[in-house]
Scaffold this motif. Structure first.
Motif, mmCIF file in Angstrom:
data_model
loop_
_atom_site.group_PDB
_atom_site.id
_atom_site.type_symbol
_atom_site.label_atom_id
_atom_site.label_comp_id
_atom_site.label_asym_id
_atom_site.label_seq_id
_atom_site.Cartn_x
_atom_site.Cartn_y
_atom_site.Cartn_z
ATOM 1 N N TYR A 1 45.428 36.919 47.466
ATOM 2 C CA TYR A 1 45.456 37.208 46.042
ATOM 3 C C TYR A 1 44.345 36.494 45.290
ATOM 4 N N LEU A 2 43.892 37.125 44.192
ATOM 5 C CA LEU A 2 42.907 36.542 43.298
ATOM 6 C C LEU A 2 43.516 36.534 41.899
ATOM 7 N N LEU A 3 43.681 35.360 41.331
ATOM 8 C CA LEU A 3 44.243 35.227 39.993
ATOM 9 C C LEU A 3 43.206 35.580 38.939
ATOM 10 N N SER A 4 43.591 36.383 37.964
ATOM 11 C CA SER A 4 42.701 36.671 36.835
ATOM 12 C C SER A 4 42.582 35.425 35.961
ATOM 13 N N ALA B 1 35.177 42.499 40.866
ATOM 14 C CA ALA B 1 34.283 42.680 42.023
ATOM 15 C C ALA B 1 34.691 41.734 43.142
ATOM 16 N N THR B 2 35.051 40.515 42.787
ATOM 17 C CA THR B 2 35.487 39.537 43.789
ATOM 18 C C THR B 2 36.745 40.014 44.491
ATOM 19 N N ALA B 3 37.683 40.560 43.729
ATOM 20 C CA ALA B 3 38.903 41.080 44.350
ATOM 21 C C ALA B 3 38.596 42.261 45.263
ATOM 22 N N LEU C 1 41.115 41.491 48.101
ATOM 23 C CA LEU C 1 42.205 40.679 47.582
ATOM 24 C C LEU C 1 42.997 41.487 46.564
ATOM 25 N N VAL C 2 44.262 41.175 46.424
ATOM 26 C CA VAL C 2 45.090 41.766 45.379
ATOM 27 C C VAL C 2 44.786 40.996 44.094
ATOM 28 N N TYR C 3 44.442 41.710 43.059
ATOM 29 C CA TYR C 3 44.098 41.107 41.774
ATOM 30 C C TYR C 3 45.384 40.866 40.991
ATOM 31 N N VAL C 4 45.680 39.623 40.701
ATOM 32 C CA VAL C 4 46.884 39.274 39.950
ATOM 33 C C VAL C 4 46.495 39.228 38.477
ATOM 34 N N ALA D 1 43.590 46.871 44.063
ATOM 35 C CA ALA D 1 45.027 46.614 44.179
ATOM 36 C C ALA D 1 45.373 45.533 43.164
ATOM 37 N N VAL D 2 46.381 45.810 42.348
ATOM 38 C CA VAL D 2 46.756 44.892 41.275
ATOM 39 C C VAL D 2 48.236 44.556 41.396
#
Length: 172
Positions: free
Chosen positions: A4-7, A134-136, A145-148, A162-163
């Motif tokens: 996961y990637l946190l916003s 872009a990173t996600a 990565l799933v974008y949180v 993916a969010v």
């Protein structure tokens, strides 16, 4: 297992320590089988948050009677943010921009992506958010990565993104 990637908005809510949905999402990660190494942030996130906090601090100093958060509270947010980022840096959980992410970011710069603010007004997604997205999309080691991030209709306009909305996980 997904990573996961946190916003930046989620990180901002986490560092506030006000039991907001993103903080509750992070606290529930263990129970969902997520390890700390499964949760990352983009290299632009610390800069984005620090800039927001500096702006809030300047405003609070100039307008102490109208600000939502007084100066001491914002200073505590800054301390909490620094501890949060140090922890992510110490464990190599800040994803730097590399050539692939920069290339994807360039593609996203050409896209019109619109989100809505808290009052329901549309705004164009800023460049820093496009770096996060872009990173996600590229992820780490070519594993996306799933974008949180909190729900935005504009997420659907981004192919293959993916969010996960922290509000959905917390309310289940």
């Amino acid at each position: 297992m997904s990573r996961y990637l946190l916003s930046s908005q989620c990180v901002f809510d986490i560092i506030k320590r006000r039991n907001l949905d993103a903080e509750l999402w992070l606290e529930a990660a263990d129970a969902r089988g997520l390890y700390a190494d499964d949760i990352c942030i983009s290299a632009v996130t610390p800069m984005t948050i620090q800039w927001q906090l500096e702006q809030a601090l300047a405003y609070a100093r100039a307008h102490p009677e109208t600000t939502e958060y007084p100066v001491p509270v914002i200073k505590e947010f800054i301390d909490q943010a620094n501890r949060f980022f140090e922890e992510f840096a110490r464990h190599d959980r800040i994803i730097p921009m590399d050539h692939k992410i920069a290339s994807k970011w360039g593609d996203l710069l050409d896209m019109k992506i619109t989100f809505q603010d808290q009052d329901g007004r549309d705004y164009d997604v800023p460049s820093a958010t496009k770096v996060e997205i872009a990173t996600a999309l590229i992820g780490r080691g070519d594993f996306p990565l799933v974008y949180v991030d909190y729900h935005q209709d504009g997420h659907a306009s981004i192919p293959n993104l993916a969010v996960e909305n922290p509000e959905d996980i917390v309310t289940k």
